[in-house]
Design a protein around this motif. Structure first.
Motif, PDB file in Angstrom:
ATOM      1  N   ASP A  72     107.307  74.568  27.135  1.00 57.57           N
ATOM      2  CA  ASP A  72     105.979  74.351  27.714  1.00 57.57           C
ATOM      3  C   ASP A  72     105.516  72.909  27.517  1.00 57.57           C
ATOM      4  OD1 ASP A  72     105.560  76.782  28.806  1.00 57.57           O
ATOM      5  OD2 ASP A  72     104.342  77.590  27.185  1.00 57.57           O
ATOM      6  N   LEU A  73     105.664  72.410  26.311  1.00 53.16           N
ATOM      7  CA  LEU A  73     105.210  71.049  26.026  1.00 53.16           C
ATOM      8  C   LEU A  73     106.061  70.015  26.761  1.00 53.16           C
ATOM      9  CD1 LEU A  73     104.468  71.315  22.195  1.00 53.16           C
ATOM     10  CD2 LEU A  73     102.836  71.299  24.076  1.00 53.16           C
ATOM     11  N   LEU A  74     107.360  70.267  26.820  1.00 57.42           N
ATOM     12  CA  LEU A  74     108.240  69.338  27.525  1.00 57.42           C
ATOM     13  C   LEU A  74     107.853  69.221  28.998  1.00 57.42           C
ATOM     14  CD1 LEU A  74     110.827  67.580  27.825  1.00 57.42           C
ATOM     15  CD2 LEU A  74     112.035  69.710  28.339  1.00 57.42           C
ATOM     16  N   LEU A  75     107.693  70.360  29.659  1.00 57.53           N
ATOM     17  CA  LEU A  75     107.416  70.348  31.096  1.00 57.53           C
ATOM     18  C   LEU A  75     106.011  69.830  31.381  1.00 57.53           C
ATOM     19  CD1 LEU A  75     109.124  73.696  32.186  1.00 57.53           C
ATOM     20  CD2 LEU A  75     110.074  71.381  32.118  1.00 57.53           C
ATOM     21  N   THR A  76     105.063  70.182  30.524  1.00 57.64           N
ATOM     22  CA  THR A  76     103.705  69.661  30.700  1.00 57.64           C
ATOM     23  C   THR A  76     103.706  68.142  30.593  1.00 57.64           C
ATOM     24  OG1 THR A  76     102.728  71.680  29.791  1.00 57.64           O
ATOM     25  CG2 THR A  76     101.349  69.707  29.779  1.00 57.64           C
ATOM     26  N   GLN A  77     104.399  67.633  29.567  1.00 59.26           N
ATOM     27  CA  GLN A  77     104.435  66.185  29.376  1.00 59.26           C
ATOM     28  C   GLN A  77     105.199  65.487  30.496  1.00 59.26           C
ATOM     29  OE1 GLN A  77     102.743  64.242  26.763  1.00 59.26           O
ATOM     30  NE2 GLN A  77     103.126  63.159  28.659  1.00 59.26           N
ATOM     31  N   ALA A  78     106.264  66.143  30.974  1.00 62.26           N
ATOM     32  CA  ALA A  78     107.038  65.539  32.064  1.00 62.26           C
ATOM     33  C   ALA A  78     106.177  65.377  33.314  1.00 62.26           C
ATOM     34  CB  ALA A  78     108.267  66.397  32.359  1.00 62.26           C
ATOM     35  N   VAL A  79     105.390  66.382  33.649  1.00 61.51           N
ATOM     36  CA  VAL A  79     104.524  66.310  34.829  1.00 61.51           C
ATOM     37  C   VAL A  79     103.469  65.223  34.639  1.00 61.51           C
ATOM     38  CG1 VAL A  79     102.772  67.564  36.161  1.00 61.51           C
ATOM     39  CG2 VAL A  79     104.916  68.680  35.559  1.00 61.51           C
ATOM     40  N   ARG A  80     102.888  65.146  33.447  1.00 65.37           N
ATOM     41  CA  ARG A  80     101.913  64.086  33.162  1.00 65.37           C
ATOM     42  C   ARG A  80     102.541  62.706  33.372  1.00 65.37           C
ATOM     43  NH1 ARG A  80      97.390  65.420  29.914  1.00 65.37           N
ATOM     44  NH2 ARG A  80      97.398  67.542  29.081  1.00 65.37           N
ATOM     45  N   THR A  81     103.728  62.533  32.814  1.00 62.32           N
ATOM     46  CA  THR A  81     104.380  61.224  32.847  1.00 62.32           C
ATOM     47  C   THR A  81     104.762  60.816  34.271  1.00 62.32           C
ATOM     48  OG1 THR A  81     105.269  61.628  30.635  1.00 62.32           O
ATOM     49  CG2 THR A  81     106.298  59.876  31.924  1.00 62.32           C
TER      50      THR A  81
END
Length: 572
Positions: free
Chosen positions: A25-34
Motif C-alpha cells: 500500500d505504501l509503495l504504490l501510494t508513494q509511487a503515484v505521488r512521485t
C-alpha cells in the motif's frame, strides 16, 4: 530530455520509496505521488492484475484521475516518515493527494491490456503504460500515433502486473511545429515526448520489480503467520481450558491472525440462532452486536452451505437491492463479511464470519485455506465439548478420591449425596456456551417429600434425618452408579439425567416414586410411610438460556404436582 537523464531524476524517489516502505500500500501510494509530481500529470495505477481476480485489484489515483474509475474511494494518509523526501523532486514542492479506489466495473481498455499489454494512448488522450513480469515492453513510435498504434514485440505471452494511466494537457504549439518540420521523426503520443514515454516504461518496470519483491515478502510473512496461527490453535485443543475458553480463543486468534475488525461464531442450529463467541479489534470502536440472530436473514446461507456445498461466501453491502444478509450487514454497520460453514461430525452447525467495517477486505486463496483449517479446529473443539461433561465428572471423581477435604465440601453430611454447591457447579458446566450449543438433550428431575414438616413435628428432627437417609439410599439403589443425586434444599432432591429424553425421564421418575412409597421406612420411632412429588423438565434450546432455566421449569412442574394432590409426576 533523454530517457537516461529523466530516469536519473526520478529514480532516487522510487529507490527511496522501495528502501523505506514495508508494505505494498505504501509503495504504490508513494509511487503515484512521485510520478504525478514529477511528470505534472494526473496519475492512476492498477496493481495486482496478475491474479486475474478483480477483487484482488489495487487501484491508486490522484484526485484528478479518480473519475477514470467507478467505485468507492478512500483517501490514503501517510505519516511524514513514510513520505519520500521532496528534495528528490527539485522541480516540485508538493505531493498530490492519493486515493485508493474499490472498483465496481473494469474499463474496456484494461480488459484489452490484459489480453495484450502495450503502451497505448486512448482516443480521449490518456496514456496507458503497462508493466509485465517479463520486463520492459519495447515500443515502436514510427508513424503517426493513434489508438493502438504503438506495437509491442509479440515474441511471448506477457503476464500483466501493473498499469499506469496518465492524463496531461495536449501538446504545445512548439511540439506540433517540430513534428511538421521533420516528417520522418518519430511522432510521440500527444502531450508526451519520446524520452518521457521511454522513462515511464523504465519506471513501470522497476516499480513492478519492487512490487513483486514486497508482494512475495508479504506472502512469505503471511504464510509464516498462518502456520503459527494453526499451531497455536492445535495447542489450544490440547489444553486444559474449558470449551467456552477454547472456542473464544480460537475466534480471537482467527480475527487477529486475519486482521479483520470482528470475528464471530454463529450457532445456526439453535432456535433462534445465536452468536456463540465473538472477538473485535481492540483499536476499533464498533457498534454493539446482538447475541440473538434473526433466522430469516440466515436461512439462505444455511441452504447454500447444506444443499449447494459452498465452501465460503463473500458478502458486501448492496444499497440498491439488498438481500436479507446484506441488510444484516447494514444493520450492524459492517461493509463486508466472509462466511465459512462449520460442520460437527458431518452435520451442519453454523458458521464463522470475519467482518470488515472500514473497507471491503479481499482474502487470498491461502488465507481462505487457513480459515477453513481453523473452522475445522473449532468444530473439533465443539465436538470435544459434547464429551466435556463426562470427562469433567471423571476428573472430579479422581480429584475427590485423592482429596478427602474436597470430598467433604461437595458431599452432604447427612445423606452423603452430592450437595447444593456441587449441583450449582454441575449446572454451571452444563451452561457453558460451547457445551450448551452442542450437548445432547438432558432432563432435570426434582422431588420433594410430601408433608415432611409433619414428620418432623410428630417424631422430631432426628427421626426426620433418618427418613432422609433412608430416602437417599432408595434413590441410589434405583439409579445407575454414575448418575449423580443432589440434596438440593432440606427435603428436596435433584437428579440430572444426561442424554435423556423427557419420556425416558418420566419412566425414571415413576420408578423412583414407586420405590419411595413401596414400603415403610424403619426408624427409631417405628415404621414411617412417605410419598414424594416429582417435577421434570427437558432442555429446550428455544426457551432455556442455561441449565438453571431447566431447573426452574422442573421446579414449577413440582409445584403443579403438589397442587394436584401430591405423590405424582408432572412435566413442564
Amino acid at each position: 530530455m533523454s530517457t537516461q537523464s529523466t530516469w536519473k531524476q526520478i529514480y532516487p524517489s522510487i529507490k527511496t520509496a522501495v528502501a523505506y516502505l514495508e508494505s505494498i500500500d505504501l509503495l504504490l501510494t508513494q509511487a503515484v505521488r512521485t510520478l504525478a509530481a514529477f511528470y505534472q500529470t494526473d496519475c492512476l495505477l492498477w496493481a495486482g492484475l496478475e491474479t486475474g481476480n478483480p477483487d484482488s485489484f489495487q487501484i491508486y489515483a490522484t484526485s484528478g484521475a479518480r473519475h477514470f474509475v467507478t467505485g468507492r474511494a478512500v483517501q490514503q494518509s501517510l505519516s511524514p516518515t513514510e513520505l519520500v523526501l521532496k528534495d528528490d523532486l527539485s522541480s516540485n514542492d508538493s505531493f498530490p493527494a492519493v486515493w485508493q479506489i474499490y472498483p465496481e466495473t473494469l474499463p474496456e481498455w484494461l480488459v484489452t491490456q490484459q489480453r495484450l499489454p502495450q503502451v497505448t494512448q486512448l482516443e480521449t488522450g490518456e496514456l496507458i503504460v503497462p508493466a509485465t513480469h517479463n520486463g520492459r515492453l519495447s515500443a515502436d513510435f514510427t508513424g503517426s500515433f493513434s489508438v493502438g498504434a504503438i506495437a509491442t514485440s509479440a515474441d511471448s505471452v506477457r503476464s500483466l502486473q501493473l498499469v499506469l494511466l496518465l492524463n496531461r494537457p495536449l501538446p504545445s504549439q512548439a511540439t506540433e511545429a517540430i513534428s511538421k518540420t521533420d516528417p520522418a521523426a518519430p511522432v510521440p503520443p500527444q502531450g508526451w515526448s519520446l524520452a518521457e514515454v521511454e522513462s515511464l516504461e523504465v519506471v513501470c518496470s522497476q516499480l513492478g520489480l519492487a512490487y513483486s519483491a514486497l508482494y512475495w515478502q508479504q506472502r512469505l510473512e503471511q504464510a509464516r503467520q498462518q502456520a503459527s496461527l494453526v499451531g497455536r490453535i492445535v495447542r489450544l485443543l490440547n489444553s486444559n481450558l474449558n470449551p467456552d475458553e477454547i472456542v473464544g480463543r480460537i475466534v480471537a486468534e482467527l480475527g487477529q491472525g486475519l486482521n479483520c475488525d470482528r470475528c464471530i461464531l454463529i450457532d445456526l442450529r439453535s432456535t433462534p440462532p445465536s452468536i456463540l463467541a465473538a472477538w473485535e479489534h481492540p483499536d476499533q470502536q464498533l457498534p454493539p452486536l446482538e447475541r440473538k440472530v434473526d433466522p430469516t436473514r440466515w436461512q439462505s446461507v444455511v441452504d447454500v452451505f447444506i444443499q449447494d456445498g459452498v465452501s465460503y461466501l463473500e458478502v458486501e453491502q448492496d444499497g440498491v437491492n439488498p438481500d436479507p444478509l446484506q441488510d444484516w450487514l447494514h444493520t450492524i454497520g459492517a461493509v463486508s463479511a466472509l462466511i465459512v460453514p462449520l460442520f460437527i461430525q458431518a452435520e451442519f452447525f453454523g458458521a464463522v464470519s470475519l467482518l470488515s467495517y472500514q473497507s471491503d477486505k479481499v482474502y487470498q486463496l491461502d488465507e481462505l485455506q487457513t480459515i477453513r483449517q481453523v473452522a475445522d479446529q473449532a468444530a473439533i473443539a465443539l465436538t470435544n465439548a459434547q464429551h466435556y461433561q463426562s470427562l469433567w465428572h471423571k476428573q472430579e471423581a479422581l480429584r475427590m478420591q485423592n482429596n478427602s477435604v474436597q470430598l467433604e465440601i461437595v458431599r452432604d453430611d447427612l445423606t452423603q449425596l452430592m450437595n447444593r454447591r456441587s449441583l450449582e457447579r454441575e449446572l454451571e458446566q452444563f451452561s457453558t456456551k460451547a457445551v450448551w450449543a452442542v450437548q445432547e438433550d438432558f432432563c432435570v428431575i426434582i422431588l420433594d417429600i410430601d408433608y415432611f414438616k409433619l414428620v418432623n413435628d410428630t417424631y422430631g428432627h432426628s427421626v426426620g434425618d433418618e427418613v432422609l437417609q433412608h430416602l437417599a439410599q432408595r434413590l441410589q439403589r434405583q439409579l445407575r452408579k454414575e448418575t449423580a443425586i443432589y440434596r438440593y434444599d432440606g427435603e428436596e432432591f435433584v437428579v440430572l439425567l444426561a442424554e435423556t429424553t423427557l419420556t425416558e425421564a418420566v419412566d425414571v421418575a415413576e420408578r423412583l416414586r414407586q420405590a419411595i412409597r413401596a414400603a415403610p421406612m424403619k426408624t427409631s420411632a417405628g415404621e414411617i410411610s412417605i410419598t414424594a412429588s416429582f417435577g421434570i423438565a427437558q432442555q429446550n434450546s428455544a426457551h432455556d438460556r442455561n441449565a438453571w432455566d431447566v431447573l426452574q421449569r422442573a421446579n414449577r412442574a413440582l409445584d403443579h404436582a403438589k397442587r394436584q394432590g401430591r405423590d405424582r409426576v408432572k412435566t413442564l
